[in-house]
Design an enzyme around this catalytic site. Structure first.
Site, short mmCIF file in Angstrom:
data_model
loop_
_atom_site.label_atom_id
_atom_site.label_comp_id
_atom_site.label_asym_id
_atom_site.label_seq_id
_atom_site.Cartn_x
_atom_site.Cartn_y
_atom_site.Cartn_z
N ASP A 1 31.44 42.02 30.64
CA ASP A 1 32.61 41.75 31.47
C ASP A 1 33.44 43.03 31.53
OD1 ASP A 1 34.78 40.24 32.73
OD2 ASP A 1 33.86 38.49 31.79
N ASP B 1 36.01 41.66 36.45
CA ASP B 1 37.10 40.69 36.45
C ASP B 1 38.17 41.01 37.50
OD1 ASP B 1 38.45 38.48 34.92
OD2 ASP B 1 40.00 40.01 34.71
N HIS C 1 34.18 29.61 32.91
CA HIS C 1 35.15 29.35 31.83
C HIS C 1 36.56 29.10 32.36
CE1 HIS C 1 35.53 33.47 32.98
NE2 HIS C 1 36.68 33.57 32.32
N ASP C 2 36.76 29.16 33.67
CA ASP C 2 38.09 28.95 34.24
C ASP C 2 38.22 27.61 34.96
OD1 ASP C 2 39.06 31.44 33.44
OD2 ASP C 2 38.33 32.43 35.25
N GLU D 1 34.36 39.50 40.59
CA GLU D 1 35.13 38.26 40.76
C GLU D 1 36.14 38.54 41.87
OE1 GLU D 1 37.82 35.13 38.18
OE2 GLU D 1 38.28 37.27 38.15
C1 NOJ Z 1 39.72 35.94 35.52
C2 NOJ Z 1 39.10 35.47 34.25
O1 NOJ Z 1 37.92 34.78 34.53
C3 NOJ Z 1 40.14 34.63 33.56
O2 NOJ Z 1 39.61 33.94 32.45
C4 NOJ Z 1 41.28 35.52 33.16
O3 NOJ Z 1 42.32 34.74 32.60
C5 NOJ Z 1 41.83 36.29 34.36
N1 NOJ Z 1 40.80 36.82 35.21
C6 NOJ Z 1 42.66 37.45 33.90
O4 NOJ Z 1 41.84 38.45 33.37
#
Ligand code: NOJ
Length: 540
Positions: A97, A197, A316-317, A248
């Site tokens: 990541d 990210d 994970h979000d 992302e």
């Molecule tokens: C996206 C990540 O997937 C998330 O878990 C994180 O809180 C935010 N970006 C900030 O880095």
């Protein structure tokens, strides 16, 4: 063009919750190594590991204080190298990541920047107070202003997420050089690529622009015009080291697919947010039409080598997909888990399976705010209380949406801590560990786990599922997702009832003349699609 990552199946690991090898309640690198055999059995070709770098863990590793150090929570650099070697032996590639929109406020770059060290002073985004206040009223993604006042520098700094995550300044050549150095350092550690990210946030609008569009609340610092300049520069570094990249990219639309992931695009793939942005809680009416449309839009936007999709239903979000789109009751958990699997795994693109998705893990209930870890959820809970919700109401609300649902420990077996650890884990174990776990899933030939294995093998044995044309088939029944994959050798039809209601389905008669290759019901009913019924036909 053939490349390894188009043919591969990926698996996302959230290390803190995957496997705890030293029984301190936190998953770790050796835990991942221990389970590589399991991933091999499933058919996984690469793993994406969410951040394991040094971090004060305000946002569980997405606040990095040293890019080139491993957090002691997870192990050591030596252990990481052993993981890389073992993964190589098993032919599993490793994707790390890359968090470069922001660092932790405890990174020494930030410390030096706030002290106005000439070599670091512009590494972050600073602004003097305007009329004694924040430079504008933009709101951050985790809630509250994007600006926080720093007493040492006597200026405000900008943060897209929490105040503990100051944004890096991508207009600073010195900062960019440091990031490039770091990327090259990691490339030399034998890794195969990066998930990048929050990358659509690195460019910001001019500070005097309004940011009050309720449909796009973060528009002023999300996919802002001109971002391509930064991304093109980054791309040359990735290419130089032959790294696979998946960005992302919230706020990027299908119309922009070619620019982002085309032949000369910024990344190999991106995680787009259009289908998951529609995500609703289980109690809401499901937006089947929009959901299908979003997926189809991206399939078509990337067709004919215009780009390549990263396919995902969980990460994970997000809350667990079965709890949101399927049905997590004991009646339909397995059936709906398989339906969702078939719906996304046979689309064109590279599938990313999130840990636990392959065994049908579900949401849990949080009985007290003390059981919650996610920063954004805690903020939301307090907002709800301020707005007059009772504690019970607020907990009910957050339980349905919190990303902690995805972060409960992986359920390896039915023991007290689900075989994740022998100690109480950092986040509660889901109460259904006794009926939902790897051990049971491996033993049962008709489990979700074995269904995923079959889907993965289909992709590996039939090139049509990788490179074949995607064709959407319109149906009258909104909850039915019907598509085909075709090349010169083979043609398949995929038909999935995404709903809990039976669906009459006009094309069924035609389809039943074809060979049924895979289905999530053991018996066959020609007349209708039962709740969450999913079928794969080989067309003759
Ligand atoms: C996206 C990540 O997937 C998330 O878990 C994180 O809180 C935010 N970006 C900030 O880095």
């Amino acid at each position: 063009m053939r490349t390894w990552w188009k043919e591969a199946v990926g698996y996302q690991i959230y290390p803190r919750s995957f496997k705890d090898s030293n029984n301190d309640g936190i998953g770790d690198i050796n835990g991942i190594r221990e389970k590589l055999g399991y991933l091999k059995e499933l058919g996984i070709d690469f793993i994406w590991i969410t951040p394991i770098y040094a971090s004060p863990n305000f946002d569980n590793g997405y606040d990095i204080s040293d890019y080139c150090a491993i957090s002691s929570d997870f192990g050591t650099m030596e252990e990481f190298k052993e993981l890389v070697n073992e993964a190589k032996r098993l032919e599993i590639k490793i994707i790390m990541d890359l968090v470069i929109n922001h660092t932790s406020n405890q990174h020494n770059w930030f410390e030096k920047s706030r002290q106005k060290d000439p070599n670091y002073r512009d590494f972050y985004i600073w602004h003097e107070p305007v009329n004694g206040k924040e430079p504008n009223d933009w709101q951050s993604i985790f809630g509250g202003s994007v600006w926080t006042y720093d007493k040492v520098r006597e200026e405000y700094y900008f943060h897209t997420f929490a105040k503990e995550q100051p944004d890096l300044n991508w207009d600073s050549p010195a900062m960019k050089n440091k990031i490039v150095e770091m990327i090259e350092w990691w490339a030399n550690q034998g890794i195969d690529g990066f998930r990048i990210d929050a990358i659509s946030h690195i460019k910001k609008e001019k500070w005097d622009q309004p940011n009050n569009d309720p449909k796009r609340p973060f528009k002023a610092f999300q996919n802002v015009e001109g971002i391509g300049e930064y991304l093109t520069e980054l791309n040359t570094i990735f290419k130089k080291h032959n790294l696979m990249t998946v960005g992302e990219a919230s706020g990027v639309t299908a119309e922009e697919a070619e620019v982002w992931v085309g032949k000369d695009g910024y990344f190999n793939m991106i995680f787009e947010f259009e289908h998951t942005g529609l995500w609703r809680t289980a109690n809401d009416e499901q937006p089947f039409k929009q959901f299908k449309e979003a997926l189809v839009r991206w399939q078509e936007a990337c067709a004919n080598d215009k780009g390549w999709n990263a396919l995902y239903m969980e990460n994970h979000d997000l809350p667990r997909s079965i709890s949101v789109y399927g049905d997590d009751s004991s009646v339909y958990r397995t059936i709906s888990g398989k339906a969702l699997a078939m719906a996304f795994m046979l689309l064109q693109g590279t599938p990313f399976i999130y840990q636990g998705q392959e065994i049908g893990m579900t949401n849990t209930t949080f009985d007290s705010i003390d059981e919650v870890n996610a920063t954004d959820t805690i903020y939301m809970y307090h907002q709800l209380i301020t707005n007059g919700y009772s504690e019970t109401q607020a907990l009910e609300q957050i339980s349905a949406v919190t990303r902690d649902n995805a972060r409960t420990p992986m359920q390896w077996d039915g023991s007290e801590f689900a075989g994740f650890s022998e100690t109480k884990p950092w986040l509660k174990v889901n109460q259904n560990k006794g009926s939902v776990n790897v051990k049971l899933e491996q033993e049962d030939a008709n489990s979700i786990f074995n269904f995923y294995k079959q889907l993965i093998q289909l992709r590996k044995n039939h090139p049509v599922f990788v490179s074949g044309e995607f064709r959407y088939v319109e149906t009258e029944a909104e909850p039915v997702f019907h598509y085909e994959r075709r090349n010169e050798q083979e043609q398949y039809a995929i038909v999935v009832n995404l709903s809990k209601e039976e669906q009459a389905f006009v094309s069924l008669d035609e389809l039943t003349d074809n060979k049924l290759v895979l289905s999530n019901y053991l018996d066959y009913d020609f007349s209708k699609l039962r709740p969450f019924e999913a079928r794969l036909y080989k067309l003759s």
